[in-house]
Enzyme design. Structure first.
Site: not given
Lengths: 362, 362
Positions: B120, B142, B184, B226, B236, B240, B244, B247, B251, B264
């Site tokens: 955890r 993330k 990026e 960032k 987010e 934030r 993306n 993206h 994706h 990517h």
């Protein structure tokens, strides 16, 4: 109806306890008309509850999808959790979905971790159907799946939006599962509340007979005690570890015997006797109190000896993988009296082995 | 040496950027003598860095175990993450261990999620070795693995204890990976900083030649941008999402083509052109600015068209599984100018399809 709040600032949430809650969709706060949900349950509970519950929520305007998992601790794995993600993505469900965990500790822990991880976190509601999950695993936000090398080793601290406990569910619970839940109930008495331990000695028969008032009060008291501990120490940096009485030994039994062969509460019951025996050997707990624990566990139908096929040496490798281990050193929860306990480091392994041997069936 | 702090209260952490950082164990703050670590890397990086780095940390009194994963986006899965848990439990490592993610975005995202989930939550350090991970994925917490039905669908927000960027790593990076990182980099210019976009137009050749000063300043500026966004909106809920840009389209390309076939950054490059074309069709972005984006991406060696084997209709099912989708509705990041962007809901699917078609190779 009994109602308790787990106080965690903006992540606070209610626990509602009563017979017949499933009949009223309003019990499932904070769901509202228009919400999307994924109800996760198992093959045993599906024929008992799923259609009726799903129909009532649907009638209240909540969209209900469902995923049915196989029943048993051996299915509390990453691979089975992946089936929940697949079901969520096939629809697809977005970040605004709500997972509903309808089941015992396996469903609750796995669904909670799925909710923590799906799209990095979506809302979920705990609907525990076993006594064990009602008094313990559904409250407090510990979610997890098992690894072949250790129980609950992969998971997250992630709080539900609410906990809905319909005590009518206990009427369909097998007696062995009821007993398993009573092990955690008795645990609260030993670690935190001597009066509650005495109350259990006086009322165990009523609990076994599922007396509605006794059951509701018992669940309420356990949830109260757990809520207090969790509010004070959400991430188990201190006091929360007390809730693990008997669990370090118990997890070793569960892992060694293969998950699902010894029920969690059964392993914890034997483990609590081992902890009491360890405390006795340290001179901090009396034989008389150990006997009271043993007597209460036996009345509840729980084991008070370790498995016959398991030697004392078999416990240690599992115990050293316990999450309480720090810098390679075992930390054990040990009773000081009925109602008082401590987390203790540095107990000699020999003494732990001797205490385990004290609990071998003669 | 460049140093930035990501400001998140008690979870704040430093980003250190310089050539030659691996040579000094002190770079790996907060590790100290006596600490246990599990270094996670891949088969490509192992022969380049592992022995030297491991020897230096060991000499500084840090205990280093290691797990070597196969290299590639297709291995960013729950099943491969389970290998990390197995390695941790075999020793076993306790809650006081530290995971070190030595690699690109795949290693960083997977190791970060493993750190979030092991017992955890344990400490982890990001050591990004690709430009893409240095400017983007290693900063901000993330973490995730992929699901066959969607990229990064399973994960957690979980911040590292520090980020250690040795720019010498870029000297062993294949040119296609360097270009992927530049996608990026260019993204930051488009969404947040028009001056930086102009700086990139003027300095792209120095970056491609791995000029030490240009590279260090470029990485610093991206990390600063960032860090600001993450500090303002860690989970987010708002701003934030701007990170993306490209993206949602990208994706879809990655998922449809099979993870690892399009890098990517390549998919994001084509996706940013699609976003610009969508913004143009909405009348909020100029053809001239789209052409500046296309020209810069092409100079960096990046694709500006979608895959030829993919029709516009192939994008939508993937895009509707995007984590930004709310109540079934697509939300897109769209540029308003070079250096300014917005998150926009309710763009008609027809318009999105038309914008994708604008980006089919003639």
């Amino acid at each position: 109806m009994e109602k308790i709040t787990v106080s965690l600032g903006e992540r606070s949430y209610p626990i509602t306890i009563a017979a017949g809650l499933f009949k009223d969709p309003a019990s499932f706060w904070p769901l509202k008309a228009g919400d999307n949900t994924m109800l996760v349950t198992n093959q045993t509970l599906e024929p008992l509850y799923l259609d009726a519950l799903s129909a009532r929520l649907t009638a209240a305007g909540v969209k209900v999808d469902q995923v049915i998992l196989p029943d048993g601790e051996q299915y509390k794995t990453l691979a089975v959790m992946d089936e929940v993600f697949t079901a969520l993505l096939q629809k697809p469900h977005g970040r605004d979905t709500t997972l509903i965990a309808l089941g015992g500790g396996v469903i609750g822990d796995l669904t909670g971790f799925a909710a923590a991880s799906y799209q990095r976190g979506v809302r979920f509601i705990q609907v525990p159907t076993t006594l064990l999950s009602q008094v313990d695993s559904s409250v407090g936000g510990k979610t997890a799946v098992n690894h072949p090398l250790g129980k609950n080793m992969i998971g997250a601290f992630y709080q539900p939006a609410s906990v809905v406990i319909d005590t009518d569910c206990l009427r369909t619970l097998p007696p062995r599962e009821l007993a398993s839940g009573l092990a955690e109930v008795i645990k609260y008495g030993i670690i935190l509340d001597g009066d509650f331990f005495c109350w259990l000695e006086q009322n165990l028969d009523a609990l076994l007979a599922l007396d509605e008032q006794a059951i509701a009060w018992c669940i309420r008291r356990c949830c109260e005690l757990k809520a207090e501990v969790v509010a004070a120490d959400e991430h188990e940096h201190g006091q929360r570890a007390l809730l693990n009485l008997g669990h370090t030994f118990g997890h070793a039994i569960e892992a060694h015997m293969g998950y699902g062969n010894w029920l969690h509460g059964e392993a914890v019951a034997a483990g609590m006797v081992m902890a009491a025996r360890t405390a006795q050997r340290l001179g901090q707990f009396s034989e008389a109190d150990t006997q009271r624990i043993i007597a209460l566990l036996q009345r509840a139908g729980l084991p008070v000896y370790g498995p016959q096929s398991m030697q004392a040496e078999d416990y240690l490798p599992h115990m050293l993988r316990d999450k309480k281990v720090l810098a390679g050193e075992l930390r054990l929860v040990l009773p000081l009296a009925l109602g008082r306990s401590e987390v203790r480091s540095g107990v000699a392994h020999d003494m732990v082995l001797a205490a385990i041997n004290d609990c071998q069936k003669p």
